[in-house]
Motif scaffolding. Structure first.
Motif, mmCIF file in Angstrom:
data_model
loop_
_atom_site.group_PDB
_atom_site.id
_atom_site.type_symbol
_atom_site.label_atom_id
_atom_site.label_comp_id
_atom_site.label_asym_id
_atom_site.label_seq_id
_atom_site.Cartn_x
_atom_site.Cartn_y
_atom_site.Cartn_z
ATOM 1 N N THR A 112 -11.585 -14.365 -98.197
ATOM 2 C CA THR A 112 -12.758 -15.215 -98.014
ATOM 3 C C THR A 112 -12.882 -16.227 -99.144
ATOM 4 O OG1 THR A 112 -14.204 -13.657 -99.174
ATOM 5 C CG2 THR A 112 -14.056 -13.436 -96.775
ATOM 6 N N VAL A 113 -13.495 -17.358 -98.800
ATOM 7 C CA VAL A 113 -13.952 -18.324 -99.796
ATOM 8 C C VAL A 113 -15.435 -18.554 -99.528
ATOM 9 C CG1 VAL A 113 -11.699 -19.434 -100.054
ATOM 10 C CG2 VAL A 113 -13.312 -20.299 -98.340
ATOM 11 N N GLN A 114 -16.162 -18.967 -100.544
ATOM 12 C CA GLN A 114 -17.582 -19.270 -100.396
ATOM 13 C C GLN A 114 -17.772 -20.777 -100.337
ATOM 14 O OE1 GLN A 114 -20.206 -17.121 -100.149
ATOM 15 N NE2 GLN A 114 -18.908 -15.298 -100.286
ATOM 16 N N VAL A 115 -18.549 -21.227 -99.354
ATOM 17 C CA VAL A 115 -18.907 -22.645 -99.263
ATOM 18 C C VAL A 115 -20.421 -22.738 -99.412
ATOM 19 C CG1 VAL A 115 -18.774 -24.755 -97.900
ATOM 20 C CG2 VAL A 115 -16.958 -23.048 -97.713
ATOM 21 N N LEU A 116 -20.862 -23.384 -100.480
ATOM 22 C CA LEU A 116 -22.284 -23.395 -100.847
ATOM 23 C C LEU A 116 -22.786 -24.833 -101.006
ATOM 24 C CD1 LEU A 116 -22.058 -20.633 -103.614
ATOM 25 C CD2 LEU A 116 -22.609 -20.318 -101.183
ATOM 26 N N ALA A 124 -19.798 -17.266 -96.534
ATOM 27 C CA ALA A 124 -18.395 -16.879 -96.688
ATOM 28 C C ALA A 124 -17.596 -17.325 -95.469
ATOM 29 C CB ALA A 124 -18.288 -15.372 -96.867
ATOM 30 N N ILE A 125 -16.411 -17.853 -95.723
ATOM 31 C CA ILE A 125 -15.474 -18.256 -94.676
ATOM 32 C C ILE A 125 -14.227 -17.388 -94.820
ATOM 33 C CG2 ILE A 125 -14.111 -20.138 -93.712
ATOM 34 C CD1 ILE A 125 -17.122 -20.578 -93.502
ATOM 35 N N MET A 136 -11.195 -29.170 -96.770
ATOM 36 C CA MET A 136 -11.842 -29.872 -95.667
ATOM 37 C C MET A 136 -12.098 -28.935 -94.493
ATOM 38 S SD MET A 136 -12.295 -33.093 -96.509
ATOM 39 C CE MET A 136 -12.443 -33.905 -94.937
ATOM 40 N N GLU A 137 -11.129 -28.070 -94.190
ATOM 41 C CA GLU A 137 -11.282 -27.123 -93.080
ATOM 42 C C GLU A 137 -12.380 -26.114 -93.374
ATOM 43 O OE1 GLU A 137 -6.651 -27.115 -91.454
ATOM 44 O OE2 GLU A 137 -7.271 -25.755 -93.044
ATOM 45 N N ALA A 138 -12.475 -25.660 -94.638
ATOM 46 C CA ALA A 138 -13.507 -24.688 -95.000
ATOM 47 C C ALA A 138 -14.902 -25.290 -94.845
ATOM 48 C CB ALA A 138 -13.291 -24.206 -96.426
ATOM 49 N N ILE A 139 -15.065 -26.539 -95.269
ATOM 50 C CA ILE A 139 -16.370 -27.197 -95.134
ATOM 51 C C ILE A 139 -16.699 -27.409 -93.655
ATOM 52 C CG2 ILE A 139 -17.597 -29.367 -95.567
ATOM 53 C CD1 ILE A 139 -16.217 -29.429 -98.305
ATOM 54 N N ALA A 140 -15.688 -27.725 -92.856
ATOM 55 C CA ALA A 140 -15.917 -27.883 -91.416
ATOM 56 C C ALA A 140 -16.375 -26.564 -90.800
ATOM 57 C CB ALA A 140 -14.646 -28.375 -90.742
ATOM 58 N N LYS A 141 -15.774 -25.446 -91.215
ATOM 59 C CA LYS A 141 -16.167 -24.132 -90.697
ATOM 60 C C LYS A 141 -17.559 -23.737 -91.176
ATOM 61 C CE LYS A 141 -11.617 -22.096 -89.860
ATOM 62 N NZ LYS A 141 -11.871 -21.710 -88.469
ATOM 63 N N ASP A 190 -12.007 -18.434 -103.889
ATOM 64 C CA ASP A 190 -12.461 -19.772 -104.278
ATOM 65 C C ASP A 190 -13.927 -19.969 -103.900
ATOM 66 O OD1 ASP A 190 -10.007 -20.441 -105.303
ATOM 67 O OD2 ASP A 190 -9.431 -21.781 -103.666
ATOM 68 N N VAL A 191 -14.628 -20.751 -104.716
ATOM 69 C CA VAL A 191 -16.016 -21.111 -104.415
ATOM 70 C C VAL A 191 -16.107 -22.628 -104.364
ATOM 71 C CG1 VAL A 191 -18.416 -20.997 -105.152
ATOM 72 C CG2 VAL A 191 -16.905 -19.042 -105.551
ATOM 73 N N ILE A 192 -16.609 -23.144 -103.237
ATOM 74 C CA ILE A 192 -16.774 -24.592 -103.048
ATOM 75 C C ILE A 192 -18.265 -24.901 -103.081
ATOM 76 C CG2 ILE A 192 -16.392 -26.508 -101.450
ATOM 77 C CD1 ILE A 192 -14.165 -24.569 -100.216
ATOM 78 N N PHE A 193 -18.644 -25.861 -103.905
ATOM 79 C CA PHE A 193 -20.052 -26.262 -103.977
ATOM 80 C C PHE A 193 -20.151 -27.746 -103.662
ATOM 81 C CE2 PHE A 193 -23.782 -27.957 -106.172
ATOM 82 C CZ PHE A 193 -24.777 -27.149 -105.634
#
Length: 199
Positions: A112-116, A124-125, A136-141, A190-193
């Motif tokens: 999993t990665v976190q998109v915040l 979590a994705i 880009m795919e994680a933010i889309a999800k 990974d954590v995306i903010f």
């Protein structure tokens, strides 16, 4: 004469069509022998010509599995191929002569990665080891960026191999325009903010 020329032509066409449907060797999935095993992976362990020793086992949080005759096996840091060799050596030492071991990963533990931040569905994705997920795919999800998002200053927080935390600032606007060649393939944890624009 035309009759005899026609039949080979049809046969060649059928053969060509059959060959075209067969995927090229490079397109076929290769065994995941180099995948590093993780806790909660579900494995099928098979010993050639020894069906009584076949087992489906899930790797514990301590990276161990339990197999008939040889007991507890520590798979910490082991790839599929290394695990096969380790188990083969254990059986070969006391029980079987030159056994052949095959391990199949039936279920991978989710990564999993976190998109915040300024996305429509933060959280979590999950993605599997055979997938390559980009930022880009994680933010889309995660439902895509919100209207107030500042996509030029997205932060990616990642733990490096040495245990140190690394923070990258990524301009998603450049990625979407194709002016950046960096795809930013994500890693487990990974954590995306995505920040909001400052008005």
């Amino acid at each position: 004469m035309r009759r005899f020329l026609f039949l080979p032509t049809v046969c060649l066409a059928l053969v060509a069509g059959a060959l075209a449907e067969e995927p090229p060797p490079a397109a076929k999935a290769a065994p995941a022998v180099d995948y590093t095993l993780q806790p909660l992976d579900l494995l099928r362990v098979m010993v050639f010509q020894e069906p009584d020793l076949e087992r489906q086992v899930r790797i514990s949080q301590e990276y161990t599995i339990n197999l008939p005759l040889i007991g507890l096996i520590d798979l910490t840091g082991k790839s599929v191929r290394q695990a096969e060799e380790l188990i083969r050596a254990r059986y070969d030492a006391d029980y079987l002569k030159n056994p052949q071991i095959t391990i199949t990963v039936l279920e991978y533990t989710p990564r999993t990665v976190q998109v915040l931040g300024a996305v429509n569905q933060p959280g979590a994705i999950a993605f599997t080891p055979e997938q390559q997920m980009t930022i880009m795919e994680a933010i889309a999800k995660a439902g895509g960026q919100a209207r107030v998002a500042d996509i030029r200053k997205v932060r990616l927080t990642r733990e490096g191999p040495d245990g140190k935390t690394e923070i990258y600032t990524i301009n998603l606007d450049d990625l979407m325009k194709g002016s950046s060649t960096e795809k930013w393939v994500l890693q487990k944890g990974d954590v995306i903010f995505v920040p909001e624009r400052i008005l």
